[in-house]
Every structure is written in C-alpha cells, then in structure tokens.
Design an enzyme around this catalytic site. Sequence first.
Site, PDB file in Angstrom:
ATOM      1  N   GLU A 255      27.828 -18.490 -27.419  1.00 19.16           N
ATOM      2  CA  GLU A 255      27.013 -17.622 -28.276  1.00 19.16           C
ATOM      3  C   GLU A 255      25.974 -18.389 -29.076  1.00 19.16           C
ATOM      4  O   GLU A 255      24.862 -17.899 -29.278  1.00 19.16           O
ATOM      5  CB  GLU A 255      27.924 -16.901 -29.287  1.00 19.16           C
ATOM      6  N   ASP A 256      26.332 -19.570 -29.575  1.00 17.10           N
ATOM      7  CA  ASP A 256      25.526 -20.223 -30.603  1.00 17.10           C
ATOM      8  C   ASP A 256      24.860 -21.536 -30.198  1.00 17.10           C
ATOM      9  O   ASP A 256      24.269 -22.202 -31.041  1.00 17.10           O
ATOM     10  CB  ASP A 256      26.397 -20.493 -31.840  1.00 17.10           C
TER      11      ASP A 256
END
Length: 174
Positions: free
Chosen positions: A59-60
């Site tokens: 996600e990051d």
Amino acid sequence: MNDIVERALRFASEAHEGQKRRYTGEPYIVHPVEVMEMVSAVCDDSEVLASALLHDVVEDTSFSLEDIRELFGDRVASLVDQLTDQSKIEDGNRKTRKEIDRQHAAKATPEAQTVKLADLISNSRCIIKNDPKFAKVYMVEKLRLLDVLDRGNELLFEEARRLVEEYYESRRSG
C-alpha cells in the site's frame, strides 16, 4: 527471532525508509513492529509474523505483491494481499472505498484477520490520542470493520472491541 521474521523486518525497514508516522513523527517502521509484537503475543507462526511486518509495504511503498512473493513465498504474499486495501481513489468516496476494503477483510483467513485486528488497535490508539476530529470518522469505520473480523484471534478481537467501546463511552460521558 526466526529467519523469515528477521528478513521481513529488514525488508520492511528498508521499504519504509524515510517515511514518518503521521502525528508522532516516528520512523514508520515503529507501526509494523508494534503490530507484529501484538500478533506475536497470540501467535508463533513465523509467516504470519512476517506478514504483520510487511502489511503496509504494498500500500505505502513502490514494492509489489510479486516482490513480496519472490522474497517471502506464496503464503506470506497471500497474507499481505489479504491485508492490503483493495479500493482505489476512482472507486468513489471514502465511505464506498472503506466498504470495498471491509468486504475484502471479511474474506480474509483467520491469520490475516488477526493481523488486521492488531493493525486496527495500533492505528486506533494513535488516532484517538492525536486527532480527535478524524477519530470521529475513523472509529465508525473500525466499528463496522469489527463486524467482519470475527475469525481473527479472540484476545485481539476483544481488545479491539474494548478500545472502540471505550472510545464511544468517553464521547458519551465527556
């Protein structure tokens, strides 16, 4: 610490290098380590612990699920996939996106739900303490998420439920 857990810690630390935790300014890796430590109190499966450390990488960061699969194997990649939000900004407003992610979490294995519960606890504590305005929105989402995380570890589920209930009780009495 098991070899796969050590490798996951090194990889997550490098992947999140330079990222800071919102509100506290701490290095981001503090959060995945906290999640892994909560999970390790109720589970000794090294692949689950590795997935706890890696749960925000896809996600990051610029790393993909395929990177996770190549480095840590199919099971860890599967767990990370179950822990990664599936919604995209183009899916609609925040409420719509959170519902997509909630449905994804509902299908997760008990092991992935256990990590998700630890993540919920860690994030909720931080947001309640540091951003009361956003907490009003966030905690409603977490209450709904708890409805589908009923296959995760019972102790973490009870801790998450207690945290949400205490938040709402403090709002009623405060």
